[in-house]
Design an enzyme around this catalytic site. Structure first.
Site, PDB file in Angstrom:
ATOM      1  CG  HIS A   1      -1.821 -12.030 -34.319  1.00  0.00           C
ATOM      2  ND1 HIS A   1      -1.987 -10.954 -35.171  1.00  0.00           N
ATOM      3  CD2 HIS A   1      -0.480 -12.219 -34.225  1.00  0.00           C
ATOM      4  CE1 HIS A   1      -0.798 -10.533 -35.582  1.00  0.00           C
ATOM      5  NE2 HIS A   1       0.134 -11.278 -35.024  1.00  0.00           N
TER       6      HIS A   1
ATOM      7  CG  ASP B   1      37.241   6.655 -55.225  1.00  0.00           C
ATOM      8  OD1 ASP B   1      37.243   7.330 -54.177  1.00  0.00           O
ATOM      9  OD2 ASP B   1      37.317   5.404 -55.243  1.00  0.00           O
TER      10      ASP B   1
END
Length: 672
Positions: free
Chosen positions: A327, A443
């Site tokens: 890694h 809304d």
């Protein structure tokens, strides 16, 4: 750098084995000789300038080197009195060929594994191969070490010493000093001693580090017993296995170099992170897991490719028991640190080893990632991703966004978990309520679609995640058709429309205000019209059922859900304004008895105690956090305004304000 390989000896201690050829041409397994192995490893390490000393087997060695067919520049220095001198005289004869260069010095009867050579070459100064882990040999070299420096080398030293092998990396200045000492010995007639006898006279002028090889293979072959032992060790080295894990869908030079280095350690198995694992901590993969697996199957050095289902390596490492995990070193301190610690713990169980190489940070690789993100932002790619995420993960999460900056917050916010995992939102919800509120309007569908589409554009321009659009009632079927076509063309993944009619009233008011639910067949026809208008299979129309909000009962909700699915709805959203989620649970359970396929959507604004894992177990596929960013932002802004009014200055605000630099970092400086 030049390699100096000392091959002038006769190998008399090998008996009949070296009767017909020089010791360096002795086979060590698999048709490989000591010399051929050395030459190939040196070439792979990038050392192609070589000086080889020879003796009575000069012609045979020259031919053996030529027969390898390697791209090397090799000069030969023959010691005509090799039978009456030691290699100190061979080094003296090679002195002009080595002038003004760093030197990798090794005896021609030395067998070593790749990582021993690699570690020595990585030494910034001069160094010698030693082992702090092996017992001191009786008749072979030992190095006396004080304060990280080699002070003496020879067979006679035992105190403060470590086992040593005749393999050095010598920087030009140190090699020059040693060679001057060798010349003095030769001028005094000292031709049968070790070259290290001369080195021991100048260790106050050179600094040679001990480079610990541990128990790695690095053996000199002097006797048939040495050959037998080394051949067995080499066979074990050749059988070693390596595991690596990748998530990338863009292969570049750094990946290939890492795989190449890993392949020199053993047989490489590559684990490819599943789509779900990749999407959980970084951007959505451009290629599917199977496509990425196929890409790696065609990489030189990779022998096997398997899926790694999670960020944790446990399942695959337990099954494979690799000798090495390879890694980059970038996971030592980032969010993957717990995963690294788990890998170390697992490897310890069977004596495996973690090998880490410096992480490559190159602007060119960043540009590749930028192009990948640009690909994800394209309408066709973005639109299709929500379906894929639902299929891949089972449950996806969406957070509301009402502007470019809130879109960037949703896009870039990642939390790292204690086990090394990570979590982020999968999609964005563009809410009619939040869009209207951001514009300071009620809304009630007062903000027209053109304005709402501009909000979508603002978010699309700076993000890549899928978008779910709040379509309110969808309007007239004739209007909804055009909404569907526009959203689909823009790259939106899903529109949610609710089965109500008349002037919109927010569902949170329930029966407190007059709200009219649409007729089942009329709403079903709206869904059918929208589906007929679609140009792709990717776009999704979700039917939002208001029966529980309007207290019409569970049976009405289930009847509507069935009718809307038959009309072509790609998903069903069920909503409630109760804090107790039980009626939502009951709906999901009843719906799943007859329909295990159609995605279910919930918006747990009121019933917010249920975790995502529980929603997934119950059969829900999409969880939308519908207004939390809006609700968080307004109190903070109001507090800042009040604080300034009270203090008549801005200083008191600083303690709870985000630094402007951190906000700027969210904003991309350019659009790829």
């Amino acid at each position: 750098m030049k390699a100096l390989i000392l091959n002038s000896g006769t190998g008399s201690r090998m008996g009949d084995i070296t009767r017909t050829h020089p010791k360096c041409m002795t086979e060590i397994g698999g048709g490989e000789t000591i010399l051929s192995r050395q030459l190939h490893l040196l070439c792979e390490a990038g050392v192609r300038d070589m000086v080889i000393t020879t003796g009575s087997w000069d012609e045979a060695i020259r031919k053996a080197v030529k027969d390898q067919g390697l791209d090397i520049r090799c000069s030969f220095v023959c010691n005509p009195i090799a039978d009456r001198t030691n290699y100190i005289y061979s080094m003296y004869l090679a002195r002009e060929s080595l002038a003004d260069d760093d030197v990798l010095l090794l005896h021609g009867d030395l067998v070593f594994e790749w990582r021993a050579l690699e570690k020595l070459l990585q030494e910034p100064g001069s160094g010698m191969a030693v082992s702090m882990d092996l017992p001191l040999p009786e008749k072979d070299f030992k190095a006396v070490i004080h304060d990280g420096k080699i002070e003496k080398v020879g067979i006679e030293f035992f105190e403060d010493a470590a086992a040593a092998q005749p393999m050095y990396i010598l920087r030009k200045a140190d090699m020059t000093v040693w060679m001057q000492a060798i010349s003095s010995f030769i001028e005094q007639g000292e031709v049968r001693c070790y070259a290290e006898n001369a080195l021991n006279t100048v260790t106050d002028k050179v600094f040679i580090h001990p480079v610990n090889m541990g128990k790695w293979l690095c053996n000199e072959i002097d006797t048939p017993q040495d050959l037998e032992k080394t051949a067995l060790l080499l066979e074990q080295v050749e059988k070693k296995t390596v595991y690596m894990c990748f998530s990338t869908d863009v292969l570049h030079a750094a990946h290939l170099r890492l795989i190449g280095r890993a392949a020199k350690l053993g047989h490489v198995t590559v684990g490819i992170l599943s789509d779900e694992a990749v999407a959980s901590y970084k951007r959505f993969p451009l290629l599917t897991c199977e496509e990425r697996m196929e890409m790696f199957r065609n990489v030189t050095g990779v022998e096997q490719v398997v899926e790694q289902k999670t960020l944790s390596y446990r399942e695959n490492l337990t099954a494979l028991h690799p000798d090495f995990v390879v890694h980059g070193d970038n996971w030592k301190n980032d969010f993957q640190k717990p995963i690294r610690e788990e890998v170390l713990s697992l490897l310890e169980q069977w004596g495996g080893e973690l090998v880490e190489y410096p992480y490559t940070s190159d602007p060119r690789f960043g540009a590749l990632e930028g192009r990948a993100r640009s690909e994800l932002a394209l309408p066709d790619s973005r639109r299709a991703r929500l379906r894929r995420l639902i299929s891949m993960k089972g449950l996806v999460t969406a957070m509301e966004a009402h502007s470019g900056i809130t879109g960037l917050i949703v896009e870039k916010t990642v939390v790292h978990e204690d086990n090394g995992g990570a979590h982020q939102f999968d999609a964005m919800w563009i809410s009619s309520l939040c869009d209207s509120t951001a514009k300071g309007k009620p809304d009630i569908e007062l903000v027209d679609m053109s304005s709402r589409f501009r909000t979508i554009d603002d978010i699309l321009e700076v993000t890549t995640k899928p978008i779910i659009f709040d379509g309110d009632t969808g309007g007239l079927p004739e209007h909804f058709v055009y909404t569907v076509r526009t959203l689909e063309r823009m790259g939106v993944s899903m529109v949610i429309i609710e089965d109500k009619t008349g002037l919109k009233k927010n569902s949170l008011f329930g029966t407190e205000v007059t709200q009219t639910q649409d007729d089942i067949e009329h709403f079903a026809e709206k869904i059918r019209a929208g589906k007929r208008a679609q140009k792709t299979r990717d776009f999704m129309i979700c039917a939002r059922i208001e029966s529980l909000i309007l207290e019409k009962g569970m049976q009405d909700a289930l009847e509507r859900a069935s009718a809307f699915v038959q009309a072509g709805a790609d998903a069903i959203m069920i909503h409630s304004r109760k804090k107790d989620p039980q009626e939502i649970f009951d709906f999901v359970e009843a719906f799943r008895k007859t329909d295990s396929v159609t995605p279910l959507v919930v918006v747990p604004s009121s019933f917010n105690t249920v975790t995502e894992d529980e929603w997934k177990k119950r059969g829900v596929n999409v969880v939308i956090y519908a207004n939390q960013l809006t609700r968080a932002g307004f109190p903070a802004m109001q507090k800042a305004a009040e604080t300034i009014l009270h203090a008549h200055r801005a200083k008191e605000c600083d303690d709870f304000l985000m630094p402007i630099k951190e906000i700027i970092r969210l904003v991309p400086e350019d659009i790829d």
